[in-house]
Design a protein around this motif. Structure first.
Motif, PDB file in Angstrom:
ATOM      1  N   PRO A 101       0.671  -1.166  -0.086  1.00 26.99           N
ATOM      2  CA  PRO A 101      -0.022   0.031   0.029  1.00 26.99           C
ATOM      3  C   PRO A 101       0.693   1.220  -0.101  1.00 26.99           C
ATOM      4  O   PRO A 101       1.906   1.283   0.538  1.00 26.99           O
ATOM      5  N   ILE A 159      -1.496   0.030  -2.710  1.00 22.34           N
ATOM      6  CA  ILE A 159      -2.705  -0.177  -1.787  1.00 22.34           C
ATOM      7  C   ILE A 159      -4.088  -0.077  -2.456  1.00 22.34           C
ATOM      8  O   ILE A 159      -4.429   0.742  -3.223  1.00 22.34           O
ATOM      9  N   THR A 194      -7.920   0.152   2.511  1.00 24.95           N
ATOM     10  CA  THR A 194      -7.599  -0.120   3.853  1.00 24.95           C
ATOM     11  C   THR A 194      -8.912   0.032   4.678  1.00 24.95           C
ATOM     12  O   THR A 194     -10.103   0.330   4.307  1.00 24.95           O
TER      13      THR A 194
END
Length: 441
Positions: free
Chosen positions: A35, A172, A175
């Motif tokens: 990420p 990424i 998240t």
């Protein structure tokens, strides 16, 4: 069973080795994504609390680059092409005598191609953690605190190292600070070897566990233990988590829960960084040794299947964080749901009960444990489902609830908008209610 196997180990664990041959090479390297989020300092001092109570420490991924903790962590890549690290720390699972392979060795050898080391570098520092390969496209699951270094920076370079030492850049995909998970996408071509999932709802206390990851940057480290407890809930403060203070929440914010981040040989928040936001997460407790750098790595069962994502360790407080035999992993069923949603939508949903709660046992004259409903939100899920102020929640979707933290963790485990079965104690009488959860913003 294979010849020479008198240990009762399933033969599918064993490499197909001919008579007199040497062990086969490790499975093809898996590429993974890392990420682009926050990067934290390489090392920080543990936050000291006044209470003489155990602290739960995230098995922080940041190991100092350059020292033994960072061995093999300082790597470079060019464009989309992988390079092979030359560090002696880069190694798969070594098997010198196939006639003496035990179940632990077999599990480690099977899962090793699916477990990677993640390196994150940014202006504020650098660190390493672990991850597992989800599919042949090169998606990787790890902890949110690994890829953000606990929110210390919003820019970072991320690389993934497979069990053969190949290094790949990663980005990424999404998240989820609510349950401390993140998904990366490896920039490169495979083959990538996905981890095999287990059903965490079928675990028993006492089941064998094998932790596989890169503690202190030492890739390919294997430790073993048992499932020490199930349906445990811990609350940790994290600067990488959204601050939900003042918003509708299932926790009153007055919990006496002693668990918190305790950064040891990993990175800690940079100077002036806040740790006010707290998350409640449901975990599997294990005594397999888990240390900073194991974060995001695999907790496996006796068949080499993923039962959890290592996320935190307990510390006796004071000194640097390290294994004291109390480690925690996010259950595989939760990890599978959240990672699937992150890949598909770049975000995951979580349930919201719409109530303020406290610990029932803390109430004067209380003779019961559970989550005490202080108040319900008008028009919220709790009110619509028939839950009232003064009720004590004792079960949620079949899981026993002992305090407010348990309820919050279990509600967040469920998808937003899902149906839940809630058992309450009202005036000494037990009732079972059906509630359609809201969705946490």
């Amino acid at each position: 069973m294979t010849e020479n196997n008198d240990k009762g180990i399933p033969e599918y664990f064993f490499p197909k080795v001919g008579e007199g041959s040497t062990p086969p090479p490790a499975a093809p390297a898996a590429e993974q994504v890392i990420p682009e989020t926050f990067v934290g300092p390489a090392r920080v001092q543990a936050d000291k609390q006044s209470k003489a109570l155990p602290l739960v420490a995230v098995a922080v991924a940041a190991a100092l680059v350059g020292g033994i903790a960072g061995a093999g962590a300082a790597v470079f890549f060019t464009g989309q092409n992988s390079t092979t690290a030359s560090s002696s720390a880069v190694q798969g699972i070594t098997i010198n005598d196939t006639d003496e392979v035990n179940a632990i060795t077999a599990v480690a050898a099977k899962a090793s191609p699916s477990v990677v080391t993640i390196s994150v570098t940014g202006d504020a520092g650098a660190g390493t953690g672990s991850g597992v390969i989800l599919n042949e496209e090169g998606y990787v699951l790890t902890n949110n605190h690994v890829v953000t270094l606990d929110g210390a920076s919003n820019t970072a370079d991320i690389t993934v190292q497979d069990n053969e030492g190949n290094i790949y850049p990663a980005t990424i995909v999404g998240t989820d600070p609510t349950v401390d998970m993140a998904v990366l996408k490896i920039k490169g071509t495979g083959p990538f070897i996905p981890i095999e999932w287990a059903d965490s709802s079928k675990l028993n206390v006492g089941d064998l566990t094998i932790a596989l990851g890169a503690p202190l940057g030492l890739a390919g480290t294997v430790t073993t233990g048992i499932v020490s407890a199930l349906n445990r809930s811990i609350q940790v403060a994290s600067s990488a988590a959204p601050d939900s203070s003042g918003s509708d929440s299932d926790n009153s914010g007055e919990s006496e829960n002693p668990f918190n981040f305790d950064f040891g040989q990993g990175q800690t928040p940079s100077q002036g960084q806040s740790q006010s936001a707290a998350i409640s997460i449901p975990v599997i407790q294990t005594d397999a040794a888990i240390n900073p750098g194991n974060s995001g790595g695999a907790l496996l069962d006796s068949k080499g299947r993923l039962i959890g994502i290592n996320v935190a360790i307990a510390s006796a407080g004071g000194g640097e964080a390290g294994s004291i035999g109390v480690g925690f992993a996010l259950p595989s069923n939760l990890a599978k749901r959240v990672s699937t949603e992150l890949i598909e939508n770049q975000k995951a949903s979580h349930g919201l009960l719409g109530a303020q709660v406290s610990d029932a046992a803390a109430k004067d004259g209380s003779t019961a444990v559970g989550a005490y409903i202080e108040e319900v939100v008008d028009g919220g899920a709790a009110q619509k489902g028939g839950i009232k102020a003064g009720d004590i929640v004792t079960q949620f979707n079949g899981v026993r609830i002992t305090d407010a933290n348990d309820l919050t963790a279990q509600v967040r485990t469920a998808p937003g908008g899902s149906d839940a079965t809630v058992v309450i104690n009202r005036g000494g009488k037990t009732q079972t209610l059906k509630v359609q959860l809201g969705t946490l913003n």
